[in-house]
Design an enzyme around this catalytic site. Structure first.
Site, PDB file in Angstrom:
ATOM      1  N   LYS A   1      -8.167 -11.996 -18.056  1.00  0.00           N
ATOM      2  CA  LYS A   1      -8.073 -12.143 -19.498  1.00  0.00           C
ATOM      3  C   LYS A   1      -8.527 -13.762 -19.693  1.00  0.00           C
ATOM      4  O   LYS A   1      -8.839 -14.613 -20.237  1.00  0.00           O
ATOM      5  CB  LYS A   1      -7.346 -11.291 -20.902  1.00  0.00           C
ATOM      6  CG  LYS A   1      -7.869 -11.790 -21.795  1.00  0.00           C
ATOM      7  CD  LYS A   1      -8.985 -11.111 -22.167  1.00  0.00           C
ATOM      8  CE  LYS A   1      -9.385 -10.754 -23.380  1.00  0.00           C
ATOM      9  NZ  LYS A   1     -10.309  -9.389 -24.156  1.00  0.00           N
TER      10      LYS A   1
ATOM     11  N   GLU B   1       4.160 -11.304  -6.210  1.00  0.00           N
ATOM     12  CA  GLU B   1       2.652 -11.065  -7.257  1.00  0.00           C
ATOM     13  C   GLU B   1       3.605 -10.064  -8.815  1.00  0.00           C
ATOM     14  O   GLU B   1       2.894 -10.859  -9.566  1.00  0.00           O
ATOM     15  CB  GLU B   1       1.588 -10.394  -6.722  1.00  0.00           C
ATOM     16  CG  GLU B   1       1.865  -8.821  -6.588  1.00  0.00           C
ATOM     17  CD  GLU B   1       3.028  -8.352  -5.597  1.00  0.00           C
ATOM     18  OE1 GLU B   1       3.565  -9.150  -4.561  1.00  0.00           O
ATOM     19  OE2 GLU B   1       2.074  -7.494  -4.852  1.00  0.00           O
TER      20      GLU B   1
ATOM     21  N   HIS C   1       7.994  -7.551  -4.323  1.00  0.00           N
ATOM     22  CA  HIS C   1       6.529  -7.944  -4.854  1.00  0.00           C
ATOM     23  C   HIS C   1       6.583  -9.081  -5.498  1.00  0.00           C
ATOM     24  O   HIS C   1       6.889  -9.228  -6.810  1.00  0.00           O
ATOM     25  CB  HIS C   1       5.709  -6.851  -5.869  1.00  0.00           C
ATOM     26  CG  HIS C   1       5.677  -5.169  -4.779  1.00  0.00           C
ATOM     27  ND1 HIS C   1       3.890  -5.767  -4.579  1.00  0.00           N
ATOM     28  CD2 HIS C   1       6.081  -4.294  -4.477  1.00  0.00           C
ATOM     29  CE1 HIS C   1       4.340  -4.766  -3.263  1.00  0.00           C
ATOM     30  NE2 HIS C   1       5.599  -4.084  -3.902  1.00  0.00           N
TER      31      HIS C   1
ATOM     32  N   ASP D   1     -15.174 -11.118 -24.184  1.00  0.00           N
ATOM     33  CA  ASP D   1     -15.242 -10.518 -22.569  1.00  0.00           C
ATOM     34  C   ASP D   1     -16.753  -9.371 -22.151  1.00  0.00           C
ATOM     35  O   ASP D   1     -18.169 -10.717 -21.738  1.00  0.00           O
ATOM     36  CB  ASP D   1     -15.426  -9.050 -22.419  1.00  0.00           C
ATOM     37  CG  ASP D   1     -13.097  -9.074 -22.527  1.00  0.00           C
ATOM     38  OD1 ASP D   1     -12.889 -10.028 -22.591  1.00  0.00           O
ATOM     39  OD2 ASP D   1     -13.168  -8.021 -22.512  1.00  0.00           O
TER      40      ASP D   1
ATOM     41  N   CYS E   1       5.449  -5.978   1.341  1.00  0.00           N
ATOM     42  CA  CYS E   1       5.570  -4.468   1.254  1.00  0.00           C
ATOM     43  C   CYS E   1       4.889  -3.526   2.766  1.00  0.00           C
ATOM     44  O   CYS E   1       5.719  -3.780   3.896  1.00  0.00           O
ATOM     45  CB  CYS E   1       5.260  -3.831  -0.471  1.00  0.00           C
ATOM     46  SG  CYS E   1       6.194  -2.377   0.091  1.00  0.00           S
ATOM     47  N   TYR E   2       4.325  -3.148   2.091  1.00  0.00           N
ATOM     48  CA  TYR E   2       3.598  -2.611   3.831  1.00  0.00           C
ATOM     49  C   TYR E   2       3.166  -3.140   4.312  1.00  0.00           C
ATOM     50  O   TYR E   2       2.973  -2.815   5.998  1.00  0.00           O
ATOM     51  CB  TYR E   2       2.419  -1.568   2.911  1.00  0.00           C
ATOM     52  CG  TYR E   2       1.275  -0.446   3.923  1.00  0.00           C
ATOM     53  CD1 TYR E   2       2.221   0.711   4.633  1.00  0.00           C
ATOM     54  CD2 TYR E   2       0.325  -1.349   4.758  1.00  0.00           C
ATOM     55  CE1 TYR E   2       1.634   0.962   5.948  1.00  0.00           C
ATOM     56  CE2 TYR E   2      -0.591  -0.917   6.065  1.00  0.00           C
ATOM     57  CZ  TYR E   2       0.618   0.510   5.837  1.00  0.00           C
ATOM     58  OH  TYR E   2      -0.262   1.002   7.720  1.00  0.00           O
TER      59      TYR E   2
ATOM     60  N   GLY F   1       0.521  -1.465  -0.269  1.00  0.00           N
ATOM     61  CA  GLY F   1      -0.073  -0.229   0.096  1.00  0.00           C
ATOM     62  C   GLY F   1       0.479   1.098  -0.144  1.00  0.00           C
ATOM     63  O   GLY F   1       2.068   1.699   0.235  1.00  0.00           O
TER      64      GLY F   1
END
Ligand code: XMP
Length: 512
Positions: free
Chosen positions: A368, A171, A169, A227, A82-83, A55
């Site tokens: 997607k 991710e 990070h 979509d 992180c945060y 964050g």
């Protein structure tokens, strides 16, 4: 909540949903919950693990976001990112150093591979950093398990209590072993059983749609793209004939597009589907316009007008459904909203406010590839599910300069050949997006004994994960040779074909 689930507490990082995606890729169910959720409630949900996201704030901010300390005492494995790491350190008695400067970008990290979080990693590899504050002292019982040159405490862990935290990070794909670190947390640290599949998502979503919509009616603009098609199929499964689909043909579609939509949704699935041919009106308004932004605006405005008129026939509709995906949400949110407008995208927002309808966006949390998987599960044909994206303004942004009916026809024919050949040679699914662009340039050629003076056509094909950046596709030469001669032989109006070898940035995917 179901068993084997991970709760992600969102401290506002732009990467939070990416964490969710990475967890789901491991077939583990995961949900994001707001930061102020009381621990008592979290306890009731009985998660198998908890992740504290990154964050933008500092733990020292007056309005800093926090959590009750009890979260670390429930015996549930926690990973702070992180945060989330700074928060864990701060709450458990470590020390966090405030900082005005940011460390941003790649950094080489050394890992303690005896830690269960980093088991199986190389001793050294690249991680992605994006932080200001950092941890200066780990809490009692914790050990430093990774370091970089600038950040000594790049990760910390307490094996016994199953509490871990990383400053970087995992991710983000730039963290080379990011996926491995997250799967280590899920399986080695938390011992979760991977049992989440798309079909459980379908069941839950159908239930949710039924609950939200009740016996009211829903309108959806079907474009034939992945979509809106998947959103339609999902909603149809939930509420059947109370879904009304409207397909607007603006005259700038790919060859046979309307036909494919009609055959699939009306004939095969029996949807309530209204086909609207508004091509005359669109082409009339686009006459003489060659500025790209102007074209987009005219199309966007006309589309809303036509759609509104058609939708007003369904007076008793209460909801407007859209196939908004998660990447559309970030691009249009605060993160993307502060950047300058490169191109006006008109598929998010706009319509519902004007029409006084409630918005229904069942794909909002999905990426997607997940949407394609969902489409297959719902029985949509591969032709629709694996389709490359197609921009809202359609061929208008692929005919450079002024649009005429003749140019649309030329482009439709050439594009159909290009795409057919890509499918025939099994290249289509390896490419993220491929299409033809009709340039306004005419060049001299020779055909038989005659001199020709016709348009230059460009082929474009890119490979990308998120369309924010893209590489041009290294098309095999024999393919280029074959497709170029086929297009020139079959499509009247083109006598030269070129291949676009520009990545994004500096170019964009579309030419306009
Ligand atoms: P660019 O050209 O911005 O394209 O690099 C990135 C992706 O977005 C698609 N695109 C659009 N999609 N409305 C849409 O729905 C638009 O106005 C629009 N402009 C670009 C483009 O096809 C590519 O997939």
């Amino acid at each position: 909540m179901r068993k084997n689930a991970v709760l992600v507490i969102d401290y506002g990082s732009q990467y939070t949903k990416l964490i969710l995606r990475r967890i789901r890729e491991n077939h583990v169910y995961s949900e994001i919950i707001p930061v102020n959720t009381p621990v008592a409630e979290i306890k009731k949900m009985n998660p198998s693990a908890i992740i504290l996201s990154g964050g933008p704030r500092s733990v020292y901010d007056k309005d800093s976001l926090t959590i009750e300390k009890e979260i670390f005492e429930m015996g549930i494995p926690v990973l702070g990112i992180c945060y989330g790491m700074q928060l864990m350190a701060h709450l458990l008695g470590g020390k966090v150093e405030p900082s005005d400067t940011r460390e941003y970008g790649r950094a080489m990290a050394k890992f303690d591979t005896s830690s269960s979080l980093f088991s199986g990693l190389d001793e050294e590899s690249m991680v992605w950093m994006s932080h200001g504050d950092k941890v200066l002292k780990v809490p009692d019982g914790f050990e430093i398990i990774a370091s970089t040159e600038d950040t000594e405490i790049a990760a910390m862990g307490n094996e016994n209590r199953k509490l871990f935290a990383v400053q970087f990070h995992p991710e983000v794909t730039h963290t080379v072993f990011g996926k491995k670190i997250l799967s280590n947390f899920l399986f080695k640290v938390a011992g979760i059983r991977p049992d989440w599949e798309m079909d459980s998502f379908v069941d839950a979503k159908i239930e949710e749609i039924r609950k939200t919509v009740g016996d009211k009616k829903v309108i959806l603009g079907l474009s034939g793209g992945v979509d809106s098609s998947v959103a339609a199929a999902l909603i149809h499964k939930a509420i059947g004939d109370n879904l009304y689909c409207i397909f607007v043909d603006h005259g700038l579609l790919r060859k046979n597009e309307g036909e494919i939509v009609y055959k699939t949704f009306k004939e095969k699935f029996g949807f309530n589907l209204k086909m609207v041919d508004a091509s005359k009106m669109f082409l009339e308004r686009l006459k003489g316009i060659s500025d790209p932004e102007e074209k987009r605006k005219i199309i966007g405005k006309t589309f809303v007008e036509v759609f509104e008129k058609e939708a007003s026939a369904f007076e008793d509709a209460e909801f407007l459904a859209q196939g908004t995906l998660y990447p559309d949400v970030i691009e249009s949110s605060a993160h993307g909203g502060t950047s300058v407008t490169i191109k006006t995208h008109h598929n998010v927002g706009g319509l519902p406010e004007k029409m006084n309808l409630k918005l229904l966006e069942p794909l909002r949390d999905l990426f997607k590839d997940e949407v394609r998987e969902l489409g297959r599960l719902l029985g949509l044909p591969e032709e629709i599910v694996s389709r490359h994206p197609f921009p809202g303004p359609g061929l208008a942004v692929r005919i450079i300069g002024e649009i005429t009916e003749e140019k649309i026809k030329i482009l439709q024919e050439a594009d159909a050949i290009f795409i057919d050949e890509l499918r025939n040679d099994n290249l289509y699914n390896d490419i993220s997006q491929a299409f033809c662009v009709l340039t306004p340039v005419k060049t001299v050629g020779v055909m038989g004994d005659y001199r020709t003076y016709e348009y230059v056509l460009a082929l474009r094909a890119v490979k990308t994960d998120d369309f924010m950046t893209a590489d041009w596709y290294e098309m095999p030469y024999p393919f280029l040779k074959k497709v170029s001669s086929k297009i020139i032989n079959k499509v009247k109006g083109i006598n030269r074909v070129v291949y676009d070898i520009t990545s994004k940035p500096p170019a964009t995917v579309e030419w306009e």
